[in-house]
Design an enzyme around this catalytic site. Structure first.
Site, PDB file in Angstrom:
ATOM      1  N   HIS A  74       0.147   2.254   2.105  1.00  0.00           N
ATOM      2  CA  HIS A  74      -0.330   3.634   2.216  1.00  0.00           C
ATOM      3  C   HIS A  74      -1.359   3.937   1.118  1.00  0.00           C
ATOM      4  O   HIS A  74      -2.423   4.496   1.385  1.00  0.00           O
ATOM      5  CB  HIS A  74       0.869   4.591   2.123  1.00  0.00           C
ATOM      6  CG  HIS A  74       0.502   6.038   2.106  1.00  0.00           C
ATOM      7  ND1 HIS A  74       0.505   6.822   3.232  1.00  0.00           N
ATOM      8  CD2 HIS A  74       0.080   6.836   1.089  1.00  0.00           C
ATOM      9  CE1 HIS A  74       0.119   8.048   2.908  1.00  0.00           C
ATOM     10  NE2 HIS A  74      -0.155   8.082   1.603  1.00  0.00           N
ATOM     11  N   GLU A  75      -1.056   3.551  -0.106  1.00  0.00           N
ATOM     12  CA  GLU A  75      -1.970   3.846  -1.224  1.00  0.00           C
ATOM     13  C   GLU A  75      -3.269   3.041  -1.100  1.00  0.00           C
ATOM     14  O   GLU A  75      -4.358   3.557  -1.334  1.00  0.00           O
ATOM     15  CB  GLU A  75      -1.273   3.576  -2.567  1.00  0.00           C
ATOM     16  CG  GLU A  75      -0.084   4.492  -2.847  1.00  0.00           C
ATOM     17  CD  GLU A  75      -0.419   5.975  -2.708  1.00  0.00           C
ATOM     18  OE1 GLU A  75      -1.566   6.369  -2.987  1.00  0.00           O
ATOM     19  OE2 GLU A  75       0.476   6.741  -2.301  1.00  0.00           O
ATOM     20  N   GLU A 101      -3.474  11.952   4.893  1.00  0.00           N
ATOM     21  CA  GLU A 101      -2.129  11.398   4.737  1.00  0.00           C
ATOM     22  C   GLU A 101      -1.713  10.631   5.992  1.00  0.00           C
ATOM     23  O   GLU A 101      -1.217   9.520   5.917  1.00  0.00           O
ATOM     24  CB  GLU A 101      -1.122  12.535   4.475  1.00  0.00           C
ATOM     25  CG  GLU A 101      -1.087  12.962   3.032  1.00  0.00           C
ATOM     26  CD  GLU A 101      -0.845  11.783   2.121  1.00  0.00           C
ATOM     27  OE1 GLU A 101       0.131  11.061   2.326  1.00  0.00           O
ATOM     28  OE2 GLU A 101      -1.658  11.555   1.214  1.00  0.00           O
TER      29      GLU A 101
HETATM   30 ZN    ZN Z   1      -1.108   9.584   0.458  1.00  0.00          ZN
END
Ligand code: ZN
Length: 249
Positions: free
Chosen positions: A126-127, A188
């Site tokens: 995710h990062e 996100e």
């Molecule tokens: Zn994030």
């Protein structure tokens, strides 16, 4: 007035606008910050974080974080142009984040919520995805456009002589926001998709991403965790990830 805004925007476009596509999702992005500037901002921020932080003295855990990070960037062609660094900081805060240019930080506090390497890989993916998709630069660009729009309108009848200075002002105002502020919901969700894709491709079990976010959702009921303030873990997030995993198998 419309003309002024239009001319200002053309000025911006001339200084280095790029229409690009986010990896994996293919979403079209408008990016007004060139990659060098973006990476320099990330590097700057990483330096100041490292000055005030304590690296974990746990070699085994640190090596694990570095190894998982390397395994994930290895499966992405887009990742090859970055100089990646993966840091484990001795800090009880529950947090992990990445800076433009490829500097990824995990806090020891967040590892307590992870049961296995696959869950670490979920957050790592995710990062890394935020970096690959240039989410910081995209946010800066959005901020620049709104600043320029506001400035151009306020100067009403006078056409600004120096588009360069307009750009610099807007850039200055926007650059911090790109590095520091939490990402939007759209970013996100995109980082979830790209991250899950990368962890899956690197051989990790994507279903563990669901378990991690469920755990975060449960933890959020009793405490305020830093990671959750920037990464709300709710039904929608978990549902979206679950649906995306089904397309992988
Ligand atoms: Zn994030």
């Amino acid at each position: 007035m419309k003309k002024i805004v239009l001319i200002s925007l053309i000025g911006l476009f001339m200084t280095g606008c790029v229409i690009s596509n986010a990896p994996v999702t293919g979403r079209t992005q408008l990016i007004l910050v060139d990659e060098k500037q973006e990476n320099a901002l990330g590097l700057n921020e990483a330096d100041s974080i490292l000055k005030n932080a304590t690296l974990s003295s746990d070699k085994t855990l640190t090596n694990k974080i570095v190894k998982i990070g390397k395994n994930i960037v290895a499966v992405s062609d887009d990742a090859q142009k970055y100089e990646w660094n993966f840091y484990l900081l001795e800090d009880e805060s529950v947090n992990a984040f990445a800076l433009p240019g490829g500097k990824v930080f995990f806090y020891t506090g967040i590892l307590k919520f992870m049961d296995n390497d696959d869950q670490i890989a979920a957050v790592m993916g995710h990062e890394i995805a935020h970096v690959l998709a240039h989410h910081g630069a995209e946010r800066m660009s959005q901020q620049m456009l709104s600043n320029v729009g506001a400035q151009a309108l306020s100067s009403a009848l006078e056409i600004p002589a120096e588009y360069e200075s307009l750009y610099n002002t807007a850039y200055g105002l926007a650059s911090n926001l790109g590095v520091i502020l939490p990402f939007s919901r759209k970013h996100e969700s995109e980082a979830d998709t790209i991250g899950v894709y990368l962890m899956y491709k690197a051989g990790y079990n994507p279903n563990e991403a669901i378990k991690f976010w469920q755990k975060m959702a449960a933890a959020s009921k009793g405490a305020t965790l830093e990671f959750l303030s920037t990464h709300p873990s709710d039904e929608r997030r978990i549902k979206d990830i679950t649906a995306y995993i089904e397309t992988l198998q």
